[in-house]
Write a protein that holds these residues in place. Sequence first.
Motif, PDB file in Angstrom:
ATOM      1  N   ILE A  40      47.634  90.594  28.569  1.00 27.06           N
ATOM      2  CA  ILE A  40      47.756  91.505  27.571  1.00 27.06           C
ATOM      3  C   ILE A  40      49.241  92.130  27.197  1.00 27.06           C
ATOM      4  O   ILE A  40      50.083  92.419  27.595  1.00 27.06           O
ATOM      5  CB  ILE A  40      47.219  93.392  28.496  1.00 27.06           C
ATOM      6  N   SER A  41      49.147  92.270  25.456  1.00 28.23           N
ATOM      7  CA  SER A  41      50.165  92.350  24.765  1.00 28.23           C
ATOM      8  C   SER A  41      50.312  93.678  24.156  1.00 28.23           C
ATOM      9  O   SER A  41      49.144  93.902  24.184  1.00 28.23           O
ATOM     10  CB  SER A  41      50.959  91.697  24.015  1.00 28.23           C
ATOM     11  N   VAL A  42      50.974  94.486  24.789  1.00 30.39           N
ATOM     12  CA  VAL A  42      51.099  95.998  24.078  1.00 30.39           C
ATOM     13  C   VAL A  42      52.313  96.136  23.036  1.00 30.39           C
ATOM     14  O   VAL A  42      53.051  95.831  23.411  1.00 30.39           O
ATOM     15  CB  VAL A  42      51.524  97.472  24.724  1.00 30.39           C
ATOM     16  N   VAL A  43      52.066  96.656  21.719  1.00 28.91           N
ATOM     17  CA  VAL A  43      52.149  96.467  20.254  1.00 28.91           C
ATOM     18  C   VAL A  43      52.778  97.993  20.821  1.00 28.91           C
ATOM     19  O   VAL A  43      51.554  98.731  20.204  1.00 28.91           O
ATOM     20  CB  VAL A  43      51.811  95.589  19.614  1.00 28.91           C
ATOM     21  N   TYR A  44      53.923  97.742  19.732  1.00 31.73           N
ATOM     22  CA  TYR A  44      54.174  99.266  19.423  1.00 31.73           C
ATOM     23  C   TYR A  44      55.416  99.872  18.423  1.00 31.73           C
ATOM     24  O   TYR A  44      56.001  98.565  18.357  1.00 31.73           O
ATOM     25  CB  TYR A  44      55.300 100.438  21.127  1.00 31.73           C
ATOM     26  N   ARG A  45      55.526 100.606  17.730  1.00 27.98           N
ATOM     27  CA  ARG A  45      56.498 100.737  17.060  1.00 27.98           C
ATOM     28  C   ARG A  45      57.078 102.628  17.341  1.00 27.98           C
ATOM     29  O   ARG A  45      56.832 103.395  17.659  1.00 27.98           O
ATOM     30  CB  ARG A  45      56.253 101.303  15.145  1.00 27.98           C
ATOM     31  N   TYR A  46      58.361 102.287  17.384  1.00 27.75           N
ATOM     32  CA  TYR A  46      59.432 103.408  17.758  1.00 27.75           C
ATOM     33  C   TYR A  46      60.156 103.677  17.123  1.00 27.75           C
ATOM     34  O   TYR A  46      60.566 102.856  16.002  1.00 27.75           O
ATOM     35  CB  TYR A  46      60.290 102.780  18.619  1.00 27.75           C
ATOM     36  N   ALA A  47      59.832 105.508  16.143  1.00 29.75           N
ATOM     37  CA  ALA A  47      60.473 105.368  15.062  1.00 29.75           C
ATOM     38  C   ALA A  47      61.990 106.863  15.986  1.00 29.75           C
ATOM     39  O   ALA A  47      62.233 107.918  16.650  1.00 29.75           O
ATOM     40  CB  ALA A  47      59.981 106.730  14.444  1.00 29.75           C
ATOM     41  N   ARG A  48      62.794 105.851  15.697  1.00 30.72           N
ATOM     42  CA  ARG A  48      64.280 107.111  15.997  1.00 30.72           C
ATOM     43  C   ARG A  48      64.077 108.197  16.334  1.00 30.72           C
ATOM     44  O   ARG A  48      64.446 109.034  16.506  1.00 30.72           O
ATOM     45  CB  ARG A  48      65.702 106.506  16.159  1.00 30.72           C
ATOM     46  N   ASP A  49      64.278 108.006  14.631  1.00 25.14           N
ATOM     47  CA  ASP A  49      63.992 109.646  13.828  1.00 25.14           C
ATOM     48  C   ASP A  49      63.448 110.505  14.365  1.00 25.14           C
ATOM     49  O   ASP A  49      63.963 112.294  14.756  1.00 25.14           O
ATOM     50  CB  ASP A  49      64.460 109.752  12.485  1.00 25.14           C
ATOM     51  N   LEU A  50      62.510 110.465  14.996  1.00 29.84           N
ATOM     52  CA  LEU A  50      61.491 110.837  15.828  1.00 29.84           C
ATOM     53  C   LEU A  50      61.461 110.976  17.351  1.00 29.84           C
ATOM     54  O   LEU A  50      60.273 111.961  18.039  1.00 29.84           O
ATOM     55  CB  LEU A  50      60.254 110.514  15.110  1.00 29.84           C
ATOM     56  N   ASP A  51      62.212 110.247  17.633  1.00 22.85           N
ATOM     57  CA  ASP A  51      61.468 109.914  18.929  1.00 22.85           C
ATOM     58  C   ASP A  51      60.372 110.129  19.438  1.00 22.85           C
ATOM     59  O   ASP A  51      59.968 110.625  20.376  1.00 22.85           O
ATOM     60  CB  ASP A  51      62.692 110.756  19.993  1.00 22.85           C
ATOM     61  N   ALA A  52      59.671 109.070  18.852  1.00 21.22           N
ATOM     62  CA  ALA A  52      58.206 108.802  19.243  1.00 21.22           C
ATOM     63  C   ALA A  52      58.200 106.740  18.843  1.00 21.22           C
ATOM     64  O   ALA A  52      58.310 107.152  17.626  1.00 21.22           O
ATOM     65  CB  ALA A  52      56.366 109.913  17.822  1.00 21.22           C
ATOM     66  N   ALA A  53      57.097 107.270  20.040  1.00 19.10           N
ATOM     67  CA  ALA A  53      56.038 105.395  19.698  1.00 19.10           C
ATOM     68  C   ALA A  53      54.732 105.301  19.369  1.00 19.10           C
ATOM     69  O   ALA A  53      54.222 106.482  19.912  1.00 19.10           O
ATOM     70  CB  ALA A  53      56.692 104.922  20.595  1.00 19.10           C
ATOM     71  N   LEU A  54      54.558 104.865  18.638  1.00 18.01           N
ATOM     72  CA  LEU A  54      52.770 104.802  19.166  1.00 18.01           C
ATOM     73  C   LEU A  54      52.870 103.230  19.272  1.00 18.01           C
ATOM     74  O   LEU A  54      52.802 102.268  18.511  1.00 18.01           O
ATOM     75  CB  LEU A  54      52.878 104.780  17.042  1.00 18.01           C
ATOM     76  N   ILE A  55      51.630 103.247  19.727  1.00 11.30           N
ATOM     77  CA  ILE A  55      51.377 102.070  20.100  1.00 11.30           C
ATOM     78  C   ILE A  55      50.312 101.263  18.916  1.00 11.30           C
ATOM     79  O   ILE A  55      48.903 102.895  18.687  1.00 11.30           O
ATOM     80  CB  ILE A  55      50.489 102.289  21.706  1.00 11.30           C
ATOM     81  N   LEU A  56      50.934 100.423  18.205  1.00  7.12           N
ATOM     82  CA  LEU A  56      49.556  99.918  17.687  1.00  7.12           C
ATOM     83  C   LEU A  56      48.338  99.067  17.871  1.00  7.12           C
ATOM     84  O   LEU A  56      47.017  99.693  17.345  1.00  7.12           O
ATOM     85  CB  LEU A  56      50.001  98.983  16.636  1.00  7.12           C
ATOM     86  N   TRP A  57      48.214  98.132  18.977  1.00  2.32           N
ATOM     87  CA  TRP A  57      47.055  97.227  19.461  1.00  2.32           C
ATOM     88  C   TRP A  57      47.679  96.625  21.068  1.00  2.32           C
ATOM     89  O   TRP A  57      48.980  97.094  21.132  1.00  2.32           O
ATOM     90  CB  TRP A  57      47.499  95.772  18.314  1.00  2.32           C
ATOM     91  N   LEU A  58      46.093  97.325  21.497  1.00  2.00           N
ATOM     92  CA  LEU A  58      46.813  96.334  22.790  1.00  2.00           C
ATOM     93  C   LEU A  58      45.863  94.500  22.518  1.00  2.00           C
ATOM     94  O   LEU A  58      44.335  94.825  22.002  1.00  2.00           O
ATOM     95  CB  LEU A  58      45.568  97.039  23.956  1.00  2.00           C
ATOM     96  N   ILE A  59      46.852  93.569  22.909  1.00  2.00           N
ATOM     97  CA  ILE A  59      45.931  92.696  22.188  1.00  2.00           C
ATOM     98  C   ILE A  59      45.369  91.915  24.016  1.00  2.00           C
ATOM     99  O   ILE A  59      46.422  91.259  24.470  1.00  2.00           O
ATOM    100  CB  ILE A  59      46.422  91.541  21.704  1.00  2.00           C
ATOM    101  N   ALA A  60      44.992  91.599  24.155  1.00  2.33           N
ATOM    102  CA  ALA A  60      44.347  90.989  25.828  1.00  2.33           C
ATOM    103  C   ALA A  60      43.496  89.503  25.490  1.00  2.33           C
ATOM    104  O   ALA A  60      42.831  89.297  25.024  1.00  2.33           O
ATOM    105  CB  ALA A  60      42.977  91.853  26.573  1.00  2.33           C
ATOM    106  N   GLY A  61      44.450  88.955  26.412  1.00  2.00           N
ATOM    107  CA  GLY A  61      44.118  87.666  26.534  1.00  2.00           C
ATOM    108  C   GLY A  61      42.094  86.992  26.958  1.00  2.00           C
ATOM    109  O   GLY A  61      42.004  87.859  27.827  1.00  2.00           O
ATOM    110  N   PRO A  62      42.667  85.856  27.260  1.00  7.73           N
ATOM    111  CA  PRO A  62      41.310  84.947  27.346  1.00  7.73           C
ATOM    112  C   PRO A  62      40.760  85.526  29.381  1.00  7.73           C
ATOM    113  O   PRO A  62      42.038  85.460  30.140  1.00  7.73           O
ATOM    114  CB  PRO A  62      40.443  84.004  27.681  1.00  7.73           C
TER     115      PRO A  62
END
Length: 88
Positions: free
Chosen positions: A66-88
């Motif tokens: 599984i790939s956990v793709v996320y974006r981190y905003a330093r000024d907000l000190d918050a991360a948003l997990i955008l996608w979970l990509i699961a392999g076969p």
Amino acid sequence: MTHVFYSDAAAKACRELSRSEQTAVESVRRALEEDPEQGRGLPDADPRSASYVVELLPQRTGGRGISVVYRYARDLDAALILWLIAGP
């Protein structure tokens, strides 16, 4: 401590994972609260945030890779997990 949230798409994908896969993804979410820049950097067009991926091998998930793709905003000190990509 960084706040970490799931996008709607990631939350839906998480519900469709097996219990062991969900546990592995949740461990990544908790780890991001302590170190939000631990993933491998990805290209990002927004200068106010950075995108990363954490790759979980099948040995860790007890299922698929599984790939956990996320974006981190330093000024907000918050991360948003955008996608979970699961392999076969």
